[in-house]
Design a protein around this motif. Structure first.
Motif, mmCIF file in Angstrom:
data_model
loop_
_atom_site.group_PDB
_atom_site.id
_atom_site.type_symbol
_atom_site.label_atom_id
_atom_site.label_comp_id
_atom_site.label_asym_id
_atom_site.label_seq_id
_atom_site.Cartn_x
_atom_site.Cartn_y
_atom_site.Cartn_z
ATOM 1 N N PRO A 117 -48.607 59.627 58.103
ATOM 2 C CA PRO A 117 -47.197 59.245 58.287
ATOM 3 C C PRO A 117 -46.678 58.243 57.271
ATOM 4 C CG PRO A 117 -48.578 58.234 59.967
ATOM 5 C CD PRO A 117 -49.439 59.237 59.260
ATOM 6 N N ASP A 118 -47.562 57.541 56.572
ATOM 7 C CA ASP A 118 -47.116 56.561 55.586
ATOM 8 C C ASP A 118 -46.936 57.162 54.191
ATOM 9 O OD1 ASP A 118 -47.107 54.545 57.499
ATOM 10 O OD2 ASP A 118 -49.215 54.033 57.130
ATOM 11 N N VAL A 119 -47.296 58.425 54.033
ATOM 12 C CA VAL A 119 -47.117 59.126 52.765
ATOM 13 C C VAL A 119 -45.884 60.017 52.877
ATOM 14 C CG1 VAL A 119 -48.164 60.720 51.105
ATOM 15 C CG2 VAL A 119 -49.603 59.095 52.361
ATOM 16 N N LYS A 120 -45.114 60.108 51.804
ATOM 17 C CA LYS A 120 -43.949 60.989 51.780
ATOM 18 C C LYS A 120 -44.355 62.332 51.164
ATOM 19 C CE LYS A 120 -41.628 57.376 53.129
ATOM 20 N NZ LYS A 120 -42.723 56.397 53.038
ATOM 21 N N PHE A 121 -43.796 63.398 51.725
ATOM 22 C CA PHE A 121 -44.080 64.744 51.254
ATOM 23 C C PHE A 121 -42.760 65.463 50.988
ATOM 24 C CE2 PHE A 121 -47.654 63.344 53.701
ATOM 25 C CZ PHE A 121 -48.774 63.865 53.065
ATOM 26 N N GLU A 122 -42.722 66.244 49.896
ATOM 27 C CA GLU A 122 -41.553 67.055 49.579
ATOM 28 C C GLU A 122 -42.035 68.466 49.254
ATOM 29 O OE1 GLU A 122 -38.132 65.965 48.238
ATOM 30 O OE2 GLU A 122 -38.296 63.832 48.689
ATOM 31 N N HIS A 123 -41.450 69.437 49.939
ATOM 32 C CA HIS A 123 -41.881 70.819 49.766
ATOM 33 C C HIS A 123 -40.765 71.654 49.153
ATOM 34 C CE1 HIS A 123 -42.625 75.014 51.380
ATOM 35 N NE2 HIS A 123 -43.590 74.793 50.503
ATOM 36 N N ALA A 124 -41.092 72.400 48.092
ATOM 37 C CA ALA A 124 -40.102 73.213 47.390
ATOM 38 C C ALA A 124 -39.983 74.601 48.010
ATOM 39 C CB ALA A 124 -40.479 73.344 45.920
ATOM 40 N N THR A 125 -38.747 74.981 48.336
ATOM 41 C CA THR A 125 -38.327 76.334 48.743
ATOM 42 C C THR A 125 -38.684 76.707 50.167
ATOM 43 O OG1 THR A 125 -40.246 77.610 47.969
ATOM 44 C CG2 THR A 125 -38.551 77.084 46.337
ATOM 45 N N GLY A 126 -39.146 75.773 50.959
ATOM 46 C CA GLY A 126 -39.452 76.090 52.346
ATOM 47 C C GLY A 126 -38.261 75.899 53.262
ATOM 48 N N TYR A 127 -38.491 76.062 54.560
ATOM 49 C CA TYR A 127 -37.401 75.942 55.530
ATOM 50 C C TYR A 127 -37.766 75.120 56.752
ATOM 51 C CZ TYR A 127 -39.925 79.474 58.253
ATOM 52 O OH TYR A 127 -40.887 80.144 58.961
ATOM 53 N N GLN A 128 -38.987 74.613 56.795
ATOM 54 C CA GLN A 128 -39.441 73.952 58.006
ATOM 55 C C GLN A 128 -40.181 72.658 57.680
ATOM 56 O OE1 GLN A 128 -41.803 76.533 60.433
ATOM 57 N NE2 GLN A 128 -42.456 74.917 61.834
ATOM 58 N N THR A 129 -39.944 71.655 58.499
ATOM 59 C CA THR A 129 -40.725 70.417 58.422
ATOM 60 C C THR A 129 -41.245 70.090 59.811
ATOM 61 O OG1 THR A 129 -38.910 68.899 58.914
ATOM 62 C CG2 THR A 129 -39.197 69.546 56.606
ATOM 63 N N GLY A 130 -42.228 69.220 59.859
ATOM 64 C CA GLY A 130 -42.780 68.876 61.160
ATOM 65 C C GLY A 130 -42.738 67.393 61.458
ATOM 66 N N SER A 131 -42.236 66.582 60.504
ATOM 67 C CA SER A 131 -42.202 65.140 60.696
ATOM 68 C C SER A 131 -41.162 64.536 59.770
ATOM 69 C CB SER A 131 -43.585 64.531 60.411
ATOM 70 O OG SER A 131 -44.050 64.918 59.134
#
Length: 362
Positions: A117-131
């Protein structure tokens, strides 16, 4: 097939990505003096296409932020369990933000983001996140396809284009349709023959597909795959072609008319700067020409002046918000009306597009 593609957009995307930008829940955070940023790539950085463009964005990030950022990357990461392992390892190594640049990395990114939870994540071209420590970003590549279609419609002597395509997912279908609609605005009899190679990067398959299309009468080659091989086949045949994701002129100086160029760098700078000053929030953005994320490569000097002018007008009008290729009347292959006169197909419907316009042969 669909579970291993990098840019699948499902119907579930409709409620999430129907507009250019969405703010997801934010949380309090402190700024940082320096940021460690990691990138996960599905292909080799030398593909000169999709992965190459993302890596140019990473280098741009380093150039702009200097010693405020430290970057790293892992290339040729297979989608699935291997991606999850790589993403988790990068989180464990102390990276502050991890950019996962393939659609098939979506579920692994969601899983690892919940664990860190303390790390940031960025996902290219997706449609869903979970947090709320995971954001999404995408690009309106189809706007560039309309420019390519305009050029093809004006320059083709046979009225036939060959299109080397990866997988029949909405992003790819959207591009095929945008290209064909634009070409048929110039030549109503224009047709686009599609060959599916079931790969994002396979130079041999891409070359074979291009040669087959050329032998069937196509004098324009375009692609939604990442190697320069189709361009090189077009060069040998004296046809015209277009680069994918980056300027590929050096591989086919006579055939290469222009290219869609994916400019990820400014977005990466913006997101890391937000982490530095403590304002990072998990967003879901779909950017295009107006924001500078989609650009066109230089126009080949071999293009007639009227073709250059017409192509540039599409670019200028798109940036100004005066041109939208998915404006009716639009009919599908069966002749059924999909958009009435003056009706613009909404983003939500584009993001689940699974049908083809008149003139597409697939």
């Amino acid at each position: 097939m669909f579970d291993t593609t990098r840019r699948r957009l499902m119907a579930g995307a409709v409620g999430l990505a129907a507009a250019a930008s969405f703010a997801l829940p934010a949380f309090a955070q402190d700024g940082k003096d320096t940021v460690k940023a990691a990138f996960v790539y599905v292909g080799p950085i030398g593909d000169y296409g999709w992965t190459y463009a993302h890596d140019q964005g990473r280098k741009y990030l380093e150039e702009k932020l200097g010693d405020k950022v430290e970057t790293s990357y892992v290339e040729n990461v297979a989608e699935g369990p291997d991606a999850e392992r790589v993403i988790r390892q990068l989180a464990q190594e102390g990276n502050d933000i991890i950019f996962t640049t393939s659609f098939g990395f979506m579920n692994p990114t969601i899983k690892v983001a919940k664990q860190f939870p303390d790390v940031k994540f960025e996902h290219a071209t997706g449609y869903q996140t979970g947090s709320d420590n995971m954001g999404l970003y995408n690009s309106r590549f189809y706007q560039g396809r309309a420019v390519l279609g305009t050029i093809a419609g004006m320059m083709s002597e046979t009225g036939k284009a060959g299109y080397i395509a990866s997988f029949p997912i909405p992003e790819v279908v959207m591009g095929i349709n945008a290209f064909t609609l634009a070409a048929r605005k110039v030549n109503p009899e224009f047709t686009t023959q599609v060959v599916w190679v079931s790969s994002w990067y396979d130079p041999a398959k891409e070359a074979d597909a291009a040669k087959a299309l050329l032998s069937q009468g196509a004098d324009v080659i375009t692609q939604h795959t990442d190697s320069p091989a189709p361009l090189q086949a077009a060069e040998e045949a004296g046809a015209i072609a277009f680069g994918q994701a980056w300027d590929m002129t050096s591989f086919a100086p006579n055939a290469h008319m222009t290219a869609i160029v994916d400019q990820w760098g400014p977005y990466y700078v913006k997101r890391v700067e937000a982490l530095l000053d403590g304002t990072w929030e998990a967003d879901n953005v779909w950017l295009g020409m107006a924001e500078g994320e989609v650009e066109m490569g230089p126009f080949n000097d071999k293009m007639p002046d009227d073709v250059k002018a017409a192509a540039q007008k599409v670019v200028d009008d798109t940036k100004a918000g005066n041109y939208e290729i998915f404006t009716g009347p639009i009919k599908d292959q069966a002749g059924e009306e999909r958009a009435a006169e003056g009706e613009v197909i909404p983003d939500g419907d584009l993001l689940k597009m699974d049908w083809y316009v008149e003139g597409v042969q697939n």
